[in-house]
Design an enzyme around this catalytic site. Structure first.
Site, PDB file in Angstrom:
ATOM      1  N   ASP A   1     -45.620 -49.403  26.457  1.00  0.00           N
ATOM      2  CA  ASP A   1     -44.598 -48.489  25.947  1.00  0.00           C
ATOM      3  C   ASP A   1     -44.186 -48.971  24.555  1.00  0.00           C
ATOM      4  OD1 ASP A   1     -42.230 -46.484  27.461  1.00  0.00           O
ATOM      5  OD2 ASP A   1     -41.864 -47.341  25.483  1.00  0.00           O
TER       6      ASP A   1
ATOM      7  N   ASP B   1     -45.802 -42.033  23.719  1.00  0.00           N
ATOM      8  CA  ASP B   1     -45.611 -43.464  23.446  1.00  0.00           C
ATOM      9  C   ASP B   1     -45.828 -44.369  24.642  1.00  0.00           C
ATOM     10  OD1 ASP B   1     -43.146 -43.598  24.914  1.00  0.00           O
ATOM     11  OD2 ASP B   1     -42.372 -45.025  23.455  1.00  0.00           O
ATOM     12  N   GLU B   2     -46.402 -43.837  25.737  1.00  0.00           N
ATOM     13  CA  GLU B   2     -46.674 -44.735  26.872  1.00  0.00           C
ATOM     14  C   GLU B   2     -47.952 -44.377  27.599  1.00  0.00           C
ATOM     15  OE1 GLU B   2     -44.371 -44.389  30.544  1.00  0.00           O
ATOM     16  OE2 GLU B   2     -43.258 -42.762  29.625  1.00  0.00           O
TER      17      GLU B   2
HETATM   18  P1  TTP Z   1     -38.825 -44.031  25.164  1.00  0.00           P
HETATM   19  O1  TTP Z   1     -40.036 -44.869  25.344  1.00  0.00           O
HETATM   20  O2  TTP Z   1     -37.990 -43.712  26.348  1.00  0.00           O
HETATM   21  O3  TTP Z   1     -37.855 -44.681  24.085  1.00  0.00           O
HETATM   22  P2  TTP Z   1     -38.168 -45.517  22.802  1.00  0.00           P
HETATM   23  O4  TTP Z   1     -39.633 -45.725  22.582  1.00  0.00           O
HETATM   24  O5  TTP Z   1     -37.464 -44.879  21.639  1.00  0.00           O
HETATM   25  O6  TTP Z   1     -37.436 -46.876  23.071  1.00  0.00           O
HETATM   26  P3  TTP Z   1     -37.848 -48.076  24.033  1.00  0.00           P
HETATM   27  O7  TTP Z   1     -38.017 -49.248  23.126  1.00  0.00           O
HETATM   28  O8  TTP Z   1     -36.700 -48.242  24.976  1.00  0.00           O
HETATM   29  O9  TTP Z   1     -39.111 -47.668  24.719  1.00  0.00           O
HETATM   30  O10 TTP Z   1     -39.234 -42.648  24.505  1.00  0.00           O
HETATM   31  C1  TTP Z   1     -40.255 -42.524  23.524  1.00  0.00           C
HETATM   32  C2  TTP Z   1     -39.877 -41.535  22.458  1.00  0.00           C
HETATM   33  O11 TTP Z   1     -39.591 -40.270  23.067  1.00  0.00           O
HETATM   34  C3  TTP Z   1     -38.605 -41.908  21.702  1.00  0.00           C
HETATM   35  O12 TTP Z   1     -38.855 -42.699  20.556  1.00  0.00           O
HETATM   36  C4  TTP Z   1     -38.026 -40.587  21.341  1.00  0.00           C
HETATM   37  C5  TTP Z   1     -38.515 -39.649  22.384  1.00  0.00           C
HETATM   38  N1  TTP Z   1     -37.409 -39.318  23.290  1.00  0.00           N
HETATM   39  C6  TTP Z   1     -36.673 -38.158  23.069  1.00  0.00           C
HETATM   40  O13 TTP Z   1     -36.973 -37.384  22.153  1.00  0.00           O
HETATM   41  N2  TTP Z   1     -35.604 -37.889  23.902  1.00  0.00           N
HETATM   42  C7  TTP Z   1     -35.235 -38.727  24.923  1.00  0.00           C
HETATM   43  O14 TTP Z   1     -34.273 -38.454  25.634  1.00  0.00           O
HETATM   44  C8  TTP Z   1     -36.005 -39.913  25.140  1.00  0.00           C
HETATM   45  C9  TTP Z   1     -35.642 -40.869  26.235  1.00  0.00           C
HETATM   46  C10 TTP Z   1     -37.059 -40.160  24.306  1.00  0.00           C
HETATM   47 MG    MG Z   2     -40.815 -46.369  24.164  1.00  0.00          MG
END
Ligand code: TTP
Ligand code: MG
Length: 354
Positions: free
Chosen positions: A11, A106-107
């Site tokens: 992720d 992103d995962e």
């Molecule tokens: P996530 O992997 O949940 O968040 P992140 O990568 O920003 O942070 P982390 O380090 O905790 O993993 O989500 C990936 C992307 O998806 C995030 O950058 C933005 C988008 N996203 C949204 O647009 N709305 C949301 O509610 C969430 C949770 C994520």
């Molecule tokens: Mg993330």
């Protein structure tokens, strides 16, 4: 014989915000939110880690984010840019570990044992993935390594940002047990509320419920599935897709090889196989890529794109071998794998337009 599989969940860290920091170096390290306008009804898509220190979280209203940190910088989302970075990330990941189920932008899950069946190599491989992603995109990611998806996913969230958490086989339930029930994917806000109301605050407490108690809280197949997951049991296989954008062969050696002549011979042999497959399709290729993997699992690839397509084994091999020299130029040494692939395919025997 070792037959168990090892999966990694990857992720990206604060993904959208991290991209914006790369594109705008002056914002690096300052509290940053990607999301809607705080003067309107905008919400936070994501916040960088500097902003999270103020309690700013995804899905919070932008107005609330501004209240928590008046100095926070708001950037509107640039989806096309994030897609471009995401593609680069997953291209890199697939070079290190070809068997991948990408779940979102992103995962995704990586089958580490597809590269080396020895589960003891999993940590080094996960580190190689992390390093490769950083080298090719400057992005940071976190990984969790375990025998099944749910445990790998929970593990990838434990040491963000830049973390790597390996859960050894047999330790899945013990790893999950002390965590808050909400840490378990699949537990929504309503299920969480019911569990908490009954004093089930940890994943371990959910895992320990007997059938009757479970039925009273979360019935049916979902309940049974969530309890299984709480016990670290998750039979879901990876749903992988192999992108057919290139034709290639690669080989992991039984022993690492340093001798350049032996490596050339391997590349010639693989080039011949690539040429056969090209001929079967009636295609020629304009791009040749040689990939090498070092004993520490790090990878390096070098490509050449030609003005006209080629399809013969000899031509492919000639390029593959000089690309090998280039790849090894500043980092010679033993290799555990070499591979050759061709891409930019085009139909062969195109008649020149008169
Ligand atoms: P996530 O992997 O949940 O968040 P992140 O990568 O920003 O942070 P982390 O380090 O905790 O993993 O989500 C990936 C992307 O998806 C995030 O950058 C933005 C988008 N996203 C949204 O647009 N709305 C949301 O509610 C969430 C949770 C994520
Ligand atoms: Mg993330």
């Amino acid at each position: 014989m070792v037959s168990s599989i090892v999966i990694a969940h990857l992720d990206l860290d604060a993904f959208f915000a991290a991209v914006e920091e790369l594109e705008h170096p002056e914002l690096r390290g300052k509290p940053l939110v990607v999301g809607g306008d705080p003067k309107g009804r905008g919400v936070v898509a994501t916040a960088n880690y500097a902003a999270r220190r103020f309690g700013i979280r995804s899905a919070m209203s932008s107005a609330e984010a501004l209240r928590r940190c008046p100095a926070v910088v708001f950037v509107p989302p640039h989806m096309a840019l994030y897609v471009e970075y995401s593609r680069a990330v997953w291209r890199t990941v697939r070079e290190v570990v070809p068997v991948v189920e990408q779940v979102g932008i992103d995962e995704g899950y990586l089958e580490l044992t597809s590269v080396d069946p020895d589960p003891r190599k999993a940590r080094a491989l996960a580190e190689a993935v992390q390093a490769a992603v950083r080298a090719s995109t400057s992005l940071s990611c976190s990984l969790g390594v375990a025998s099944c998806k749910v445990v790998a996913k929970v593990a990838s969230d434990r040491r963000k940002p830049g973390g790597l958490t390996v859960v050894p086989p047999g330790k899945e339930a013990a790893f999950l047990a002390p965590l808050d029930v909400r840490a378990l994917p699949g537990i929504g806000p309503r299920a969480e509320e019911r569990l908490l109301a009954s004093g089930i605050t940890t994943v371990g407490a959910l895992a320990a419920l007997d059938d009757d108690a479970l039925r009273g809280l979360i019935g049916g197949k979902v309940g049974a599935m969530l309890r299984d997951r709480a016990r670290g049991i998750d039979p879901r296989p990876l749903e992988t897709s192999v992108e057919r954008i290139s034709i290639g062969h690669e080989e992991t050696f039984e022993r690492d090889i340093t001798d350049r002549a032996v490596l050339y011979a391997e590349l010639r042999r693989m080039s011949a196989r690539v040429a056969v497959r090209l001929a079967t399709r009636g295609d020629a290729a304009r791009t040749v890529t040689t990939k090498v993997r070092y004993p520490d699992f790090s990878i390096r690839s070098r490509s050449v794109t030609l003005p006209a397509g080629i399809d013969s084994a000899d031509e492919i091999a000639e390029h593959a071998c000089s690309l090998l020299d280039r790849a090894l130029g500043d980092r010679p040494g033993a290799l555990r794998l070499v591979g050759v692939s061709v891409s930019s395919l085009e139909p062969f025997r195109q008649l020149p337009l008169a």
